[in-house]
Design a protein around this motif. Structure first.
Motif, mmCIF file in Angstrom:
data_model
loop_
_atom_site.group_PDB
_atom_site.id
_atom_site.type_symbol
_atom_site.label_atom_id
_atom_site.label_comp_id
_atom_site.label_asym_id
_atom_site.label_seq_id
_atom_site.Cartn_x
_atom_site.Cartn_y
_atom_site.Cartn_z
ATOM 1 N N SER A 347 -11.619 62.149 -5.658
ATOM 2 C CA SER A 347 -12.681 61.643 -6.836
ATOM 3 C C SER A 347 -12.904 62.432 -8.140
ATOM 4 C CB SER A 347 -13.939 61.310 -5.947
ATOM 5 O OG SER A 347 -14.687 62.490 -5.964
ATOM 6 N N VAL A 348 -12.347 63.657 -7.884
ATOM 7 C CA VAL A 348 -12.708 64.448 -9.359
ATOM 8 C C VAL A 348 -11.926 64.189 -10.307
ATOM 9 C CG1 VAL A 348 -11.991 66.904 -10.020
ATOM 10 C CG2 VAL A 348 -12.816 66.523 -7.626
ATOM 11 N N GLN A 349 -10.779 63.460 -10.494
ATOM 12 C CA GLN A 349 -9.942 63.128 -11.562
ATOM 13 C C GLN A 349 -10.830 62.023 -12.000
ATOM 14 O OE1 GLN A 349 -6.478 60.742 -11.211
ATOM 15 N NE2 GLN A 349 -6.796 60.274 -8.890
ATOM 16 N N PHE A 350 -11.493 61.077 -11.282
ATOM 17 C CA PHE A 350 -12.176 59.810 -11.867
ATOM 18 C C PHE A 350 -13.553 60.226 -12.542
ATOM 19 C CE2 PHE A 350 -9.723 58.198 -8.356
ATOM 20 C CZ PHE A 350 -8.786 57.346 -8.962
ATOM 21 N N LEU A 351 -13.901 61.476 -11.968
ATOM 22 C CA LEU A 351 -15.125 62.286 -12.758
ATOM 23 C C LEU A 351 -14.787 62.617 -14.208
ATOM 24 C CD1 LEU A 351 -18.200 63.056 -12.854
ATOM 25 C CD2 LEU A 351 -17.317 65.138 -11.573
ATOM 26 N N THR A 352 -13.774 63.313 -14.130
ATOM 27 C CA THR A 352 -13.267 63.955 -15.702
ATOM 28 C C THR A 352 -13.062 62.574 -16.538
ATOM 29 O OG1 THR A 352 -11.092 64.253 -14.596
ATOM 30 C CG2 THR A 352 -12.781 66.179 -14.430
ATOM 31 N N ILE A 388 -0.048 59.219 -22.120
ATOM 32 C CA ILE A 388 1.030 60.280 -21.860
ATOM 33 C C ILE A 388 0.403 61.749 -21.400
ATOM 34 C CG2 ILE A 388 2.413 61.994 -23.564
ATOM 35 C CD1 ILE A 388 2.765 59.710 -25.490
ATOM 36 N N VAL A 389 -0.870 62.245 -21.884
ATOM 37 C CA VAL A 389 -1.231 63.244 -21.043
ATOM 38 C C VAL A 389 -1.623 63.157 -19.620
ATOM 39 C CG1 VAL A 389 -3.178 64.751 -21.096
ATOM 40 C CG2 VAL A 389 -2.355 63.669 -23.159
ATOM 41 N N PRO A 390 -1.909 61.882 -19.096
ATOM 42 C CA PRO A 390 -2.201 61.938 -17.638
ATOM 43 C C PRO A 390 -0.567 61.733 -16.952
ATOM 44 C CG PRO A 390 -3.670 60.369 -18.653
ATOM 45 C CD PRO A 390 -2.582 60.863 -19.703
ATOM 46 N N SER A 391 0.355 61.284 -17.822
ATOM 47 C CA SER A 391 1.661 61.303 -17.106
ATOM 48 C C SER A 391 2.242 62.543 -16.967
ATOM 49 C CB SER A 391 2.574 60.495 -18.154
ATOM 50 O OG SER A 391 2.089 59.063 -18.109
ATOM 51 N N ILE A 392 1.837 63.319 -17.989
ATOM 52 C CA ILE A 392 2.426 64.905 -17.865
ATOM 53 C C ILE A 392 1.675 65.548 -16.591
ATOM 54 C CG2 ILE A 392 2.013 67.227 -18.862
ATOM 55 C CD1 ILE A 392 2.243 65.760 -21.705
ATOM 56 N N GLY A 393 0.337 65.135 -16.218
ATOM 57 C CA GLY A 393 -0.297 65.580 -15.033
ATOM 58 C C GLY A 393 0.478 64.798 -13.736
ATOM 59 N N TRP A 399 5.583 68.695 -8.949
ATOM 60 C CA TRP A 399 6.374 70.070 -8.964
ATOM 61 C C TRP A 399 5.604 71.050 -8.474
ATOM 62 C CZ3 TRP A 399 11.488 70.005 -8.638
ATOM 63 C CH2 TRP A 399 11.966 68.985 -9.149
ATOM 64 N N VAL A 400 4.069 70.844 -8.324
ATOM 65 C CA VAL A 400 3.371 72.264 -7.874
ATOM 66 C C VAL A 400 3.659 72.419 -6.284
ATOM 67 C CG1 VAL A 400 2.108 72.232 -10.030
ATOM 68 C CG2 VAL A 400 1.308 70.741 -7.811
ATOM 69 N N GLY A 401 3.797 71.138 -5.689
ATOM 70 C CA GLY A 401 4.215 71.155 -4.247
ATOM 71 C C GLY A 401 2.859 71.418 -3.439
ATOM 72 N N MET A 410 -3.617 69.442 -12.169
ATOM 73 C CA MET A 410 -3.132 68.673 -12.966
ATOM 74 C C MET A 410 -3.736 67.211 -13.073
ATOM 75 S SD MET A 410 -0.360 69.995 -14.066
ATOM 76 C CE MET A 410 0.618 71.620 -13.839
ATOM 77 N N LEU A 411 -4.425 66.785 -11.756
ATOM 78 C CA LEU A 411 -4.888 65.607 -11.790
ATOM 79 C C LEU A 411 -6.273 65.257 -12.449
ATOM 80 C CD1 LEU A 411 -4.301 64.689 -7.756
ATOM 81 C CD2 LEU A 411 -3.440 63.679 -9.751
ATOM 82 N N ALA A 412 -7.134 66.367 -12.263
ATOM 83 C CA ALA A 412 -8.615 66.160 -12.798
ATOM 84 C C ALA A 412 -8.355 66.791 -14.272
ATOM 85 C CB ALA A 412 -9.549 67.375 -12.008
ATOM 86 N N GLY A 413 -7.573 67.744 -14.596
ATOM 87 C CA GLY A 413 -7.322 68.125 -16.081
ATOM 88 C C GLY A 413 -6.679 67.136 -17.203
ATOM 89 N N PHE A 414 -5.482 66.863 -16.573
ATOM 90 C CA PHE A 414 -4.663 66.050 -17.483
ATOM 91 C C PHE A 414 -5.133 64.499 -17.307
ATOM 92 C CE2 PHE A 414 -1.809 69.790 -17.281
ATOM 93 C CZ PHE A 414 -1.267 69.634 -18.370
ATOM 94 N N GLY A 415 -5.478 64.458 -16.106
ATOM 95 C CA GLY A 415 -5.903 62.930 -15.573
ATOM 96 C C GLY A 415 -7.139 62.624 -16.442
#
Length: 509
Positions: A347-352, A388-393, A399-401, A410-415
């Motif tokens: 849920s964190v990415q939806f908060l941001t 574009i920015v969420p796609s970078i995320g 790739w962060v595995g 990646m999800l909460a910041g870029f998303g």
């Protein structure tokens, strides 16, 4: 090159009594507008609050299955295909720190079956988009929006009963639930066109439609907590609670909200005048009110700027639903989180995104008011940020595995930047055609949400029991590519001009 922010004035001459001018270069508000816009509480703000709560509720009812399905499925009964190497999987026991015991349900559904269950909602959702928009334009959005939420609530409440009965029954219930929710976005769009002044639309829409993010933020962790309970098997509680809340919301909606300022019995004269003058267009004086009010379907479907909205919404929806429906599964099978931590982190990415959506919309309206960007360039700028920015995320997550902290960043910041969709393409329908905004949103939203059932099904087909980092990497790369490609199409063909087929004029005497 940016369009000129200057606002040319109209002039009428004998040669051309109705000179054409690009709406992208024309003032957002015509004529003098009252400075007093009503007393607190303003009725349009009550509409915004109830719309926000309505979208919060329907999204809570939409996404709770994404978490509940983790508790519903009997994972030990599903064959696992092991085509992985040791460096292609994350080590057990994983990242769970909430001491929640592993949940193993009673349904032996493999990934493909889970994709069908998760996608069933969207079969119904896309069916009612266009009819919902048109009915809201002709009958008013109040009843269409309200009944849509009510149907969604009732069938959400019936979901556990249907699941215990049979898989086909569950699919049918989810389809009907989707049909109810399918009218909500186009109905609200039709209402915003009648209620909200142009310079308030971006931030107002951000608040109302951000209810979707808020509902997701509340639903995911709360559903995870209820799924971990022993009472009534846990997971059915997520459907009973939000279904009941939807019925309560409907009662308040029917009392507080009306189709237009003219119909509202409690609106102040000052606010009514402010809204009506703000929405008055030069073309209103030229309307042929006795003319044919049928929808110009051919003109709409051959309108390239409308297709620009449709294509970018398809790309954004694919990325959005990849995360909305599949992220809890990724957190469970790859990063090995327990259901409580799984639901919370999902849920964190939806908060941001919720926070950034409101902030970006306020900034977008401020820039427009300053005249620093034209409406068209504003749409393009914010839509690019949202794509574009969420796609970078997404590529980053791929790739962060097993580093879950970087994955969440990646999800909460870029998303978070997906929230820029509100000042991006979301209000573009109204500028293209205020008269048919609901119908157009129904068309584009139906196309975009086709990805709602395509994405889970295709993802299930890609994985096929092979839960590895490389397989999921393919899933995230696909979502990012589709999202960016849709945005480029929008950059080439988007417009902020009201289309000729949207305008009706009195015949020359």
């Amino acid at each position: 090159m940016l369009d000129s922010p200057e606002s040319p004035q109209y002039s009428i001459n004998a040669a051309d009594p109705y000179p054409e001018i690009s709406d992208d270069e024309s003032p957002l508000i015509y004529g003098s507008t009252p400075t007093v816009d009503g007393k607190f509480p303003k009725t349009r703000h009550i509409l915004g609050l109830m719309g926000f709560l309505g979208f919060a509720n329907v999204y809570a009812m939409r996404v709770n299955l994404s978490v509940a399905i983790v508790a519903m499925v009997n994972h030990t009964a599903i064959p696992v295909i092991n085509n992985s190497t040791l460096d292609d999987v994350c080590p057990m026991p994983g990242n769970d720190t909430d001491d929640t015991p592993a949940v193993n349900g009673e349904f032996a559904w493999d990934e493909s079956t889970q994709g069908i269950v998760l996608g069933a909602f969207f079969y119904g959702y896309v069916l009612t988009q266009i009819p919902g928009g048109r009915m809201a334009e002709t009958m008013g959005g109040k009843m269409i929006y309200g009944i849509g939420v009510l149907i969604t609530a009732i069938f959400t409440f019936l979901t556990p009963i249907a699941a215990y009965w049979s898989l086909p029954a569950l699919v049918v219930v989810r389809v009907i639930e989707g049909m109810g929710e399918g009218v909500t976005f186009p109905a609200m769009h039709a209402m915003l066109a009648k209620w909200i002044p142009p310079l308030e639309r971006s931030k107002f829409a951000a608040v109302v439609y951000a209810g979707a993010n808020f509902g997701t933020i509340i639903s995911l962790p709360l559903s995870g907590w209820m799924c971990s309970m022993d009472f009534l098997d846990g997971w059915p509680l997520a459907f009973y609670l939000f279904g009941a809340l939807g019925v309560v919301w409907f009662i308040f909606w029917m009392y507080l909200v009306y189709n237009s300022p003219a119909q509202h019995p409690r609106i102040t004269p000052e606010e009514k005048l402010y809204i009506q003058r703000s929405l008055a267009r030069r073309d209103d004086e030229l309307l042929d009110t006795s003319g044919d009010d049928s929808v110009p379907w051919r003109s709409i479907f051959t309108c390239l700027p409308m297709w620009a909205i449709l294509v970018t919404q398809c790309g954004q929806a694919w990325a959005f639903y990849t995360l909305l429906t599949e992220l809890p599964t990724y957190m469970d099978n790859i990063l090995h989180f327990g259901i409580n931590a799984n639901a919370f982190l999902s849920s964190v990415q939806f908060l941001t995104a919720w926070i950034f959506g409101i902030v970006s919309s306020i900034v977008a309206d401020w820039i427009l008011a300053k005249g620093w960007l034209s409406q068209k360039n504003s749409y393009k700028l914010w839509n690019s940020i949202a794509s574009i920015v969420p796609s970078i995320g997404l590529v980053g997550v791929a790739w962060v595995g097993c580093n879950w902290k970087l994955a969440m960043l990646m999800l909460a910041g870029f998303g978070a930047f997906q929230g820029a969709v509100y000042p991006g393409n979301q209000m573009n329908h109204i500028t293209l055609s205020p008269r048919y905004a609901g119908t157009m949103l129904g068309i584009t939203n139906a196309a975009g949400n086709t990805c709602g059932f395509l994405a889970p099904y295709i993802i299930g087909s890609i994985i096929k029991g092979n839960e590895t980092l490389s397989t999921w990497r393919t899933v995230f790369h696909l979502a990012a590519a589709i999202n960016v490609a849709g945005n480029f199409f929008y950059l080439f063909f988007a417009s902020a001009d009201e289309q000729p087929w949207s305008k009706r004029r009195r015949p020359a005497p």
